[in-house]
Design a protein around this motif. Structure first.
Motif, short mmCIF file in Angstrom:
data_model
loop_
_atom_site.label_atom_id
_atom_site.label_comp_id
_atom_site.label_asym_id
_atom_site.label_seq_id
_atom_site.Cartn_x
_atom_site.Cartn_y
_atom_site.Cartn_z
N SER A 144 77.58 -20.91 -47.83
CA SER A 144 78.35 -19.99 -47.39
C SER A 144 79.73 -19.50 -47.48
O SER A 144 80.79 -19.41 -47.88
CB SER A 144 77.21 -18.96 -46.41
N THR A 145 79.73 -18.22 -46.22
CA THR A 145 80.44 -17.12 -46.53
C THR A 145 81.64 -18.06 -45.18
O THR A 145 81.62 -19.03 -44.75
CB THR A 145 80.62 -16.38 -45.63
N SER B 143 90.74 -22.64 -49.07
CA SER B 143 89.57 -22.68 -49.64
C SER B 143 89.75 -24.19 -48.49
O SER B 143 87.77 -24.16 -48.19
CB SER B 143 90.14 -23.56 -50.59
N ALA C 182 83.07 -23.43 -44.60
CA ALA C 182 82.61 -24.62 -44.11
C ALA C 182 81.06 -24.39 -45.51
O ALA C 182 81.07 -23.59 -46.18
CB ALA C 182 82.00 -24.19 -43.08
N GLU C 183 80.62 -25.84 -45.00
CA GLU C 183 79.59 -26.70 -46.51
C GLU C 183 79.05 -24.34 -46.57
O GLU C 183 78.48 -24.49 -45.80
CB GLU C 183 78.84 -27.74 -45.80
N GLU D 174 84.70 -18.47 -42.17
CA GLU D 174 84.59 -17.79 -40.00
C GLU D 174 85.48 -17.04 -40.33
O GLU D 174 86.58 -16.94 -41.55
CB GLU D 174 85.07 -19.59 -40.02
N THR E 175 89.19 -23.57 -45.55
CA THR E 175 88.35 -23.41 -43.99
C THR E 175 87.15 -22.40 -44.35
O THR E 175 86.32 -22.62 -43.41
CB THR E 175 88.67 -21.79 -43.40
#
Lengths: 296, 296, 296
Positions: free
Chosen positions: B77-78, B70, B74-75, B80, B72
């Motif tokens: 959306s989806t 969780s 980023a603010e 990386e 990983t």
């Protein structure tokens, strides 16, 4: 970025050169031995957190902190104030890396600290100054000099990394064009503010027409927008075909990462790819920054 | 585990002996001083993460990373791509410990790395090689030699720890029986693949009848299954009564932990308990592995 | 706190004096070099976790562990038993800092450990002994001696920090009054138990009347309660006006933090504020405790 002038940045670049070189060799000294970095991430960001931790560890320092604001919510009820949390870290740490969702909050909180140094690791739609330092260092390494470069910024121009990059570029003599995806334009006032202090910036135009004339194509991380009518505005996708058809041979593509759809993986194996070097320089630039902040 | 032969494993065992001994005494040297381990856990696992961090710290290295996927995201959306994340860690770390939910993904990602070493900390239903190294080392310590041992594997035979253990056992001359809980059998093809390369494996039979004839009882971590009809298939529970009634005096019970219902706590205080020694050897075996990987 | 007598506490205070002093200067030695602290937080607490990690790092040790119980839940299903988790940490760490939601659980688990030392970082409604050590050290630093002090405890008297403070105060000759917010009284039995061993404690009365007569006002972290009828019982709010109107000139306000509404920020800049010093002493007191536990 407002607090750093050209001489500061050039000192940072030269120090980063030393750090990048040191990363290749055995460590001879540990200038931050015994120092503690605390990461205070009120918004998660694995890249920004880990790159700072890596830089600190490579200098012989130690790290602790929190990666996620949920951790700061004590049992029961509501969260403690960020000011009380920062004051706590102030008495524990030698340097704090702060990521905060509220624009301008790092500067306010920094004014309350009595012992620890503060690094702004990104604040709302405000700034991301250490990212801009990495961006500028990447240009310095790729082209030897930032003066004379022509840059094209695309996609979401409201991002904090764009703000900080524009402020940094004021220290150099270069030409900047910027083409936003619909709905991702910079607010009017900010354009004027920036333009008044720095080199000329041209807003708008066609990416395809501008591309042959620039040295650097910079995209911010960008998420597609859903309009009130339910349509999606997609960002410009930078891919191999676009670059091979329209870009000059020496074009460098920069992107702070993480990327979503706005930067295709088929650019990875082209000579346009400057974003992996950019990612790699992240450690050396933060090592340089820490070394200079601690006068170590 | 396919990349390690008998000589590799015997070297690992001898090195782990030194490490286990060193844990008892003051540290004389810090062979991984200045090295950074990054843990990249796309699936949480406290045991696997902490045992690797402990081994790294005991060798004088430092640790960072993420314990939970969780973090990983980023603010907005989806997430990386895992490849971009690994490439980032490649430029930060000297060694990456990767836990991934997708079978085979660590090998694919390892091929992309240019600087850092990679340790597979478990991938989907694929492998968990460092666990198998610990399992084998536990047998080597308990019995002096793995050759000649008779093993009985029970419960969920589809687990990655079983795959890796079976691959490791091919390097030794031992007899293996395996009795799965209903619905937890190994896929047909894999049995054949393994059988063709290694010592004989007998699949199926009665645990109660096999127990008196074996030296080692190995259970994987096992969760009860709910069938389409809504019944629960419960794993075999290894408890003190089963062992006292049916096991030979020198039987060793191994289990990688964590345990649910398949291993009762009343076995803890019996001489059959080899799983606490197994847990303890976890640090020394990873120290040995790191020392050998870094040639330190 | 029952296991520490007056001499133990005075030794702790003198050692903390040395540690507080050392924090101001360059490090001359690293007494816990090579030692590992594991934080095992079955309930999140950023303050308690980070202050212990800071103390360990300042002494040259290293840290690892988990900040959040969710991390200990392996893929699928239910959590591993806390006893198995502690046994794992016992073979990894030199010292474990345990925060647990169940009263009395740290003492039970400590009895199972064979190698690592255990620090209780707070258990349910039981104890928070290291917080009490910090509270007592703050009094010792502010007043020179704890003997003779008159204390007024307010708000939630059922909190573990109050339990531990009362147990600690038994070692000194002081007067204690306690005024609970409605519904936050100490259970009858505990009052009696404490009163029988220690100095006189007066329960109840008016804060406004007691305030001029005491040297110390101590509030626990307190959350407003919702009654069965839906009303909210609010804690007493300590603010500048209350103190300026009713407190003696030398009154010290202590609070373990984090604070909600029960301690107003307008007290921060008054001489009554002893809670920031208290927060700052947190590191030195844990450094002293670790040094004494390891005989380092």
């Amino acid at each position: 970025m407002r607090q750093y002038g050209r001489e500061d940045l050039e000192l940072l670049f030269r120090t980063a050169d030393v750090m990048a070189d040191r990363l290749q060799r055995a460590f001879l000294r540990r200038p931050l031995d015994g120092r503690i970095m605390m990461t205070a991430f009120f918004e998660p960001s694995t890249r920004t957190r880990l790159v700072h931790e890596t830089a600190m560890l490579r200098l012989g320092g130690t790290v602790s902190g929190f990666a996620d604001p949920s951790v700061t919510r004590a049992e029961g009820s509501t969260a403690e104030s960020d000011e009380d949390i920062l004051r706590m870290l102030d008495s524990y740490a030698d340097v704090i890396v702060l990521r905060h969702p509220t624009t301008g909050r790092p500067a306010e909180l920094a004014a309350r600290l009595t012992g620890a140094l503060l690094i702004n690791g990104g604040d709302g739609t405000g700034e991301h100054p250490t990212q801009a330092m990495v961006d500028l260092y990447t240009l310095y390494r790729r082209f030897g000099s930032i003066d004379g470069l022509r840059l094209l910024l695309v996609n979401d121009l409201r991002m904090r990394c764009v703000n900080s990059l524009l402020l940094g570029l004021r220290n150099f003599d270069c030409e900047v064009s910027a083409v936003a995806t619909d709905g991702m334009d910079r607010p009017e006032g900010e354009e004027a503010d920036w333009a008044s202090d720095g080199p000329p910036v041209t807003i708008g135009g066609s990416v395809v027409e501008l591309l042959p004339k620039v040295d650097v194509l910079y995209s911010s991380p960008t998420v597609s927008l859903r309009s009130a009518a339910g349509d999606r505005t997609r960002p410009l996708t930078i891919d191999r075909r676009l670059l091979e058809e329209h870009a000059g041979r020496h074009l460098a593509v920069l992107h702070p990462l993480p990327r979503k759809g706005e930067l295709a993986t088929d650019v990875d194996d082209t000579p346009f790819n400057a974003y992996w070097a950019q990612a790699t320089y992240g450690v050396a630039v933060r090592m340089a920054l820490l070394t200079l902040m601690f006068d170590a």
